[in-house]
Motif scaffolding. Sequence first.
Motif, mmCIF file in Angstrom:
data_model
loop_
_atom_site.group_PDB
_atom_site.id
_atom_site.type_symbol
_atom_site.label_atom_id
_atom_site.label_comp_id
_atom_site.label_asym_id
_atom_site.label_seq_id
_atom_site.Cartn_x
_atom_site.Cartn_y
_atom_site.Cartn_z
ATOM 1 N N ASN A 246 0.873 -0.956 0.098
ATOM 2 C CA ASN A 246 -0.014 0.185 -0.509
ATOM 3 C C ASN A 246 0.690 1.195 0.294
ATOM 4 N N LYS A 247 2.353 1.489 0.580
ATOM 5 C CA LYS A 247 2.445 2.686 0.437
ATOM 6 C C LYS A 247 4.103 2.754 -0.851
ATOM 7 N N LEU A 248 4.051 1.325 -1.052
ATOM 8 C CA LEU A 248 5.625 1.682 -2.294
ATOM 9 C C LEU A 248 4.328 1.553 -3.997
ATOM 10 N N LYS A 249 3.762 0.759 -3.772
ATOM 11 C CA LYS A 249 2.375 0.912 -4.928
ATOM 12 C C LYS A 249 2.934 0.175 -6.421
ATOM 13 N N PHE A 250 4.262 -1.114 -6.048
ATOM 14 C CA PHE A 250 5.586 -0.693 -7.005
ATOM 15 C C PHE A 250 4.477 -1.973 -7.916
ATOM 16 N N LEU A 251 3.604 -2.965 -7.803
ATOM 17 C CA LEU A 251 2.891 -3.920 -8.629
ATOM 18 C C LEU A 251 2.506 -3.091 -9.312
ATOM 19 N N ASP A 252 1.629 -1.780 -8.877
ATOM 20 C CA ASP A 252 0.724 -1.280 -10.072
ATOM 21 C C ASP A 252 1.432 -0.447 -10.687
#
Length: 261
Positions: A246-252
């Motif tokens: 939720n903090k980094l959202k790299f997978l988005d």
Amino acid sequence: MQNQELKIALIQTNLIWEDPLQNRIQLAEKINAITEMVDMMVLPEMFTSGFTMNPENVAETMEGETISWIKKLAKAKNTAITGSLVISENGNYYNRSVFVLPSGEIETYDKKHTFTLAGEHKVYKAGTEKNIIHYKGWKICPLICYDLRFPVWARNVENYDVLIYVANWPKPRVNAWDALLKARAIENMSYCIGVNRVGLDANSHEYCGHSAAYDVLGEKLTNITPSKEETEIVTLTKTHIATYRNKLKFLDDKDVFSLNS
């Protein structure tokens, strides 16, 4: 049942060459020695035989002795048990990961990347599909040894929580094992667990273990002694995954693509 924690035992062990009975005996001792309640136990690749290219000497069916044995142990210990073994089916041999639940239900995955350097592709039929296992509210992706070198196959398009590699990964290339386990955790923002064997096989290949668990940031969570038969228990948490996704959202921002087998 939704578990916020998942407690996993990594069983790093020597394997007796092409001797399923003796391997079952020694593994049962190690499994029964675990007195702490765990949700899952992870055994190495080809845990009944070592990494053999003689499948005819050790192959079993999905109704064979090893499957019956592992079902009984999973029920008795009230835990899932996973690892790979040689399976004969429909005229082919497979390096098959089995994920056995306490209920006796079995999920399977056939190794996609057969190890051409050892001629595995000549005697084992490669799998074609990933299998995301749903267990206690967790999504688990089981893969096998050489699969570790192929990040596209492991890409977290299914939003899985835990990536598990079981292996017979030799000592001369153990630096790659260490680096790639950590990389798979970081790039997929998932826990990544690798369980490798120790000892010498009949071909004089040496294995030094380096079994380990990494969190979504690539931090190592375990301290298993290299080259020793050893079991370590690690606890994974859903909050760790959620916090950093939720903090980094790299997978988005991952690339969109499809695989053609």
